[in-house]
Design an enzyme around this catalytic site. Structure first.
Site, PDB file in Angstrom:
ATOM      1  N   LYS A 120     -29.444  60.060  20.402  1.00 29.50           N
ATOM      2  CA  LYS A 120     -27.815  60.197  20.064  1.00 29.50           C
ATOM      3  C   LYS A 120     -26.905  59.513  19.402  1.00 29.50           C
ATOM      4  CE  LYS A 120     -25.618  61.895  23.462  1.00 29.50           C
ATOM      5  NZ  LYS A 120     -25.559  62.637  24.391  1.00 29.50           N
ATOM      6  N   ASP A 138     -26.867  67.540  21.367  1.00 27.04           N
ATOM      7  CA  ASP A 138     -26.373  67.199  22.767  1.00 27.04           C
ATOM      8  C   ASP A 138     -26.966  68.650  23.248  1.00 27.04           C
ATOM      9  OD1 ASP A 138     -24.614  68.536  20.973  1.00 27.04           O
ATOM     10  OD2 ASP A 138     -23.128  67.594  22.334  1.00 27.04           O
TER      11      ASP A 138
END
Length: 219
Positions: A120, A138
């Site tokens: 991420k 997220d």
């Protein structure tokens, strides 16, 4: 959800916010990398408060190494998990100096090899600092993608892969930011503000009528 609905959704999101970007404050790829590492389980607002002072004192790998771990901790102690984050940031700065001449690499493999940098974080840096069409999934994006039907998936990676495949190419560069902001301020976790939603008519959330009277927050 079909392709025409996805096209319409992103046209609406672009019309509402033509130039979306991260709410983290940064001036270069290194500052962004550090801010994203610090943002895990922390708010962007809290990170920005800390990094304004940190980056005024040290905003290169070399400068942070000179600051030392104890000095770094003093700057970020208001952020959750600051002890482990300080260790990772120091190790990342060492790696950047030793392996990359102090520069943040623009390749996924090199980024993910840095301490404290997962997929991420790498996606955020690749997208925002280097302009790569990546999708940093997220909790907000995961929720929005599943709730609206844009890209349903049981895992973060499944949602990421489907978004990369199904978001129309013209919107792919900015889609990551639109979806995060939409999840943060409109399609919120407990009480989605469906009455303030610009994509209400295209959304496939089965309970959206129940929340249609929810007003937008003052902030």
């Amino acid at each position: 959800m079909n392709a025409s609905k996805r096209q319409a959704i992103f046209e609406r999101l672009r019309a509402a916010n033509p130039n979306p970007t991260t709410e983290l404050e940064y001036r270069n790829a290194f500052e962004l990398l550090i801010a994203v590492i610090l943002s895990a389980q922390a708010t962007d607002r809290g990170v920005n408060i800390a990094t304004r002072k940190l980056f005024a004192a040290a905003n290169t790998p070399e400068a942070i190494l000179r600051l030392g771990e104890a000095g770094l901790r003093q700057h970020i102690r208001t952020i959750g998990l600051f002890n482990s984050k300080a260790k990772n940031i120091m190790a990342t700065c060492e790696a950047l100096v030793e392996r990359h001449s102090g520069e943040v690499p623009d390749r996924r493999e090199a980024l993910e090899a840095l301490p404290g940098v997962g997929r991420k974080t790498a996606n955020v840096v690749l997208n925002t600092a280097f302009g790569h069409p990546t999708m940093a999934v997220d909790t907000h994006i995961y929720r929005v993608a599943n709730r609206t039907g844009i890209a349903k998936g049981k895992t973060v990676r499944e949602v990421e892969d489907r978004l990369m495949r199904w978001v129309p190419r013209a919107f792919l560069q900015d889609a990551h930011h639109w979806l995060i902001l939409h999840g943060r301020y409109v399609c919120t976790a407990r009480k989605p503000r469906c009455g303030a939603c610009p994509i209400y008519d295209f959304c496939e959330f089965k309970d959206k009528a129940r929340y249609a009277d929810e007003a937008p927050s003052a902030g």
